[in-house]
Design an enzyme around this catalytic site. Structure first.
Site, short mmCIF file in Angstrom:
data_model
loop_
_atom_site.label_atom_id
_atom_site.label_comp_id
_atom_site.label_asym_id
_atom_site.label_seq_id
_atom_site.Cartn_x
_atom_site.Cartn_y
_atom_site.Cartn_z
N GLU A 168 -5.10 -0.94 10.74
CA GLU A 168 -5.39 0.24 11.57
C GLU A 168 -6.26 -0.06 12.79
OE1 GLU A 168 -6.90 3.23 8.90
OE2 GLU A 168 -5.13 3.14 7.63
N ASN A 211 -1.14 -4.01 9.50
CA ASN A 211 -0.77 -2.78 8.79
C ASN A 211 -1.31 -1.56 9.55
OD1 ASN A 211 0.31 -1.58 6.29
ND2 ASN A 211 -1.82 -1.05 5.81
N HIS A 248 3.01 7.42 5.72
CA HIS A 248 2.49 8.67 5.17
C HIS A 248 3.18 9.80 5.94
CE1 HIS A 248 -0.61 6.67 2.87
NE2 HIS A 248 -1.04 6.04 3.95
N GLU A 276 2.57 2.15 2.31
CA GLU A 276 1.75 3.20 1.67
C GLU A 276 2.54 4.51 1.60
OE1 GLU A 276 -2.12 3.53 3.54
OE2 GLU A 276 -2.33 1.35 3.71
N ASP A 278 4.15 7.90 1.06
CA ASP A 278 4.07 9.16 0.33
C ASP A 278 4.55 10.26 1.28
OD1 ASP A 278 1.73 9.28 1.92
OD2 ASP A 278 0.37 9.24 0.22
O1 9MR Z 1 -6.20 5.87 -1.07
C1 9MR Z 1 -7.42 5.42 -0.58
C2 9MR Z 1 -8.52 6.37 -1.00
O2 9MR Z 1 -8.71 6.29 -2.40
C3 9MR Z 1 -9.81 6.03 -0.27
O3 9MR Z 1 -10.77 7.02 -0.57
C4 9MR Z 1 -9.55 5.98 1.22
C5 9MR Z 1 -10.82 5.64 1.95
O4 9MR Z 1 -10.62 5.37 3.28
O5 9MR Z 1 -8.57 5.02 1.49
C6 9MR Z 1 -7.34 5.35 0.93
O6 9MR Z 1 -6.35 4.41 1.29
C7 9MR Z 1 -6.08 4.29 2.68
C8 9MR Z 1 -5.61 2.89 2.92
O7 9MR Z 1 -6.56 1.98 2.43
C9 9MR Z 1 -5.32 2.63 4.38
N1 9MR Z 1 -4.43 3.61 4.93
C10 9MR Z 1 -4.73 4.99 4.66
C11 9MR Z 1 -4.94 5.21 3.17
C12 9MR Z 1 -5.16 6.67 2.87
O8 9MR Z 1 -6.32 7.13 3.49
#
Ligand code: 9MR
Length: 473
Positions: A168, A211, A248, A276, A278
């Site tokens: 990101e 990513n 997402h 990722e 969903d």
């Molecule tokens: O799913 C993850 C969640 O449990 C955490 O609280 C969050 C914190 O930033 O990160 C989520 O996963 C993220 C991923 O690492 C990167 N892309 C976005 C995902 C959803 O926020």
């Protein structure tokens, strides 16, 4: 950070029953196609994806692995995993120089016990970043970043299929530029390249990915920004192997250009992966469209959904996953399974290469069989791009009896590494590369053919012909 683009937030409300009824019809239709195309449809997501050489994974949290339904669903259905939080900076190096890998190790051992691929997530990201990192001077930040990459990758070396080296790093909105972050602000754009070079020096066998989210729609400025970075990296030999599209999505699923985006990135010479996935309310059609976009691109090597069950999704209100909160399979599950079983691009719709098929080995057998099984194999390059090419091999049953198993062998040119094979299992025999039938395509009736394919990573041109030998039982 959650995606902030319009796709996620816009389209949440739908009448659930209407969506389910509609998508059941779609799933049934796809099921028929699948039966026509595949002798033995697989009944788990991982096995169905494997039939076209791909993986189907889920993000998991170590603290749920002790829950029996969670573990059983995950272990049975998936053949790849991404630790949802356990490999992030705040989990692995909360204080400087003090590394902890316990929770990540737990996920890794479970995955290894089940023969799953592991995606490492993530080495350099502005979120879940301990405060001490943000407070460093530029030169100290550079050494802390190098050390973090080195220590974490060394700990997991040999176990990780692909690393999200940088996550990101691009800004939302129309700028197409890098986002502000401690890394960007102190080290400039070059921090990304530096991270990939460092990662490559630690583990050159793991695939190294960039990513991001909201890079699925081809014309978006953010997509173009990332594409231009990858293009530049490839042209200058910066070691990047793959791009992860987080995917997402809102309830209408992927943008219509998604497959184009994946193809365009793949044409730069990188693998692409859905990392990722969903989808709000998990409409079956939206899931089917997403999976098909990946299956239609030869270098789309796998799909990961961001969680096993709605019960623990980071988007809990959206019910975006394939299993509901009680671990029931949703309509989207069936749609995905059927789409995967229908197979992916193994023979792209291009005209056959001009190279003539090679003849089988010229030495005749001393006592040529007059009856029984026999086979030949022929080679065709079906696609090529700057960083590699795709081959389709046709195995023909030329005897009077059916083949029950076959193996094709050849000498793979030096410097031309096979990165992916489908519809056959790759092996070696001495210095030769071999491809053996899978469980579903060993049996070939007299006169019939079957085929398998593979991708080669190379800067060289493909051989115009290749001598293949086919052995059989
Ligand atoms: O799913 C993850 C969640 O449990 C955490 O609280 C969050 C914190 O930033 O990160 C989520 O996963 C993220 C991923 O690492 C990167 N892309 C976005 C995902 C959803 O926020």
């Amino acid at each position: 950070m959650p995606p902030t683009g319009g796709s996620l937030a816009r389209r949440r409300s739908r009448v659930r029953t209407a969506v389910t009824a509609l998508t059941a019809t779609v799933a049934a239709t796809i099921g028929l196609v699948s039966l026509a195309g595949t002798a033995n449809a697989a009944n788990t997501l991982g096995a169905a994806a494997a039939s076209s050489g791909r993986y189907f994974g889920a993000a998991v949290a170590a603290n749920h692995l002790g829950e029996s339904q969670y573990a059983a669903t995950f272990d049975t259905e998936f053949n790849a995993v991404t630790p949802e939080n356990e490999m992030k900076w705040d989990a692995t190096e909360r204080s400087r120089g003090s590394f902890s890998f316990g929770a990540a190790d737990q996920i890794v051992s479970n995955a290894q016990a089940h023969g799953m691929k592991i995606r490492g997530h993530t080495l350099v990201w502005h979120n879940q970043l301990p405060g001490w990192v943000s407070n460093l001077s530029a030169s100290d930040l550079q050494s802390a970043m190098d050390n973090h990459i080195t220590q974490v990758m060394t700990h997991f070396k040999g176990k990780i299929y692909a690393w999200d080296v940088v996550n990101e790093a691009f800004a939302d909105g129309g700028s197409g530029q890098h986002r502000s972050s401690p890394f960007q602000d102190k080290l400039g754009n070059g921090f990304i390249e530096h991270a990939f070079r460092t990662a490559h020096s630690v583990d050159s066998n793991a695939k190294l990915c960039y990513n991001d989210y909201n890079i699925e729609n081809w014309t978006d400025a953010k997509t173009q920004g990332v594409y231009n970075m990858v293009k530049d990296f490839k042209s200058r030999g910066v070691p990047i192997d793959c791009v992860g599209f987080q995917s997402h999505f809102g309830s209408s699923g992927p943008p219509s250009s998604f497959q184009t985006t994946l193809s365009n990135f793949a044409a730069l010479g990188v693998d692409v992966q859905l990392t990722e996935l969903d989808i709000a309310q998990a409409p079956a059609t939206a899931y089917t469209n997403t999976v098909k976009a990946c299956l239609s691109v030869a270098r789309c090597t796998g799909i990961t959904v961001w969680g096993v069950t709605d019960k623990y999704s980071w988007r809990s209100g959206d019910n975006p996953l394939l299993f509901d909160g009680s671990y029931n399979k949703k309509a989207a599950y069936t749609a995905v399974l059927n789409a995967l079983n229908a197979g992916g691009v193994t023979t792209p719709p291009t005209t056959p290469s001009t190279s003539p098929p090679t003849t089988p080995p010229t030495t005749p057998p001393t006592t040529p069989p007059t009856s029984g099984p026999l086979c030949t194999a022929s080679y065709a390059v079906t696609n090529s791009w700057a960083g590699g090419y795709q081959v389709d091999v046709t195995v023909k049953s030329t005897g009077t009896a059916a083949l029950s198993a076959w193996t094709v062998s050849w000498s793979q040119p030096t410097g031309q590494t096979i990165s992916q094979m489908w519809n056959a299992v790759q092996g070696t025999s001495g210095a030769l590369t071999t491809a053996h039938n899978t469980s579903y395509n060993g049996s070939v009736a007299p006169g019939a053919t079957t085929s398998f394919g593979y991708l080669v990573d190379t800067g060289q041109t493909p051989p115009s012909a290749l001598q293949l030998s086919c052995t059989f039982t």
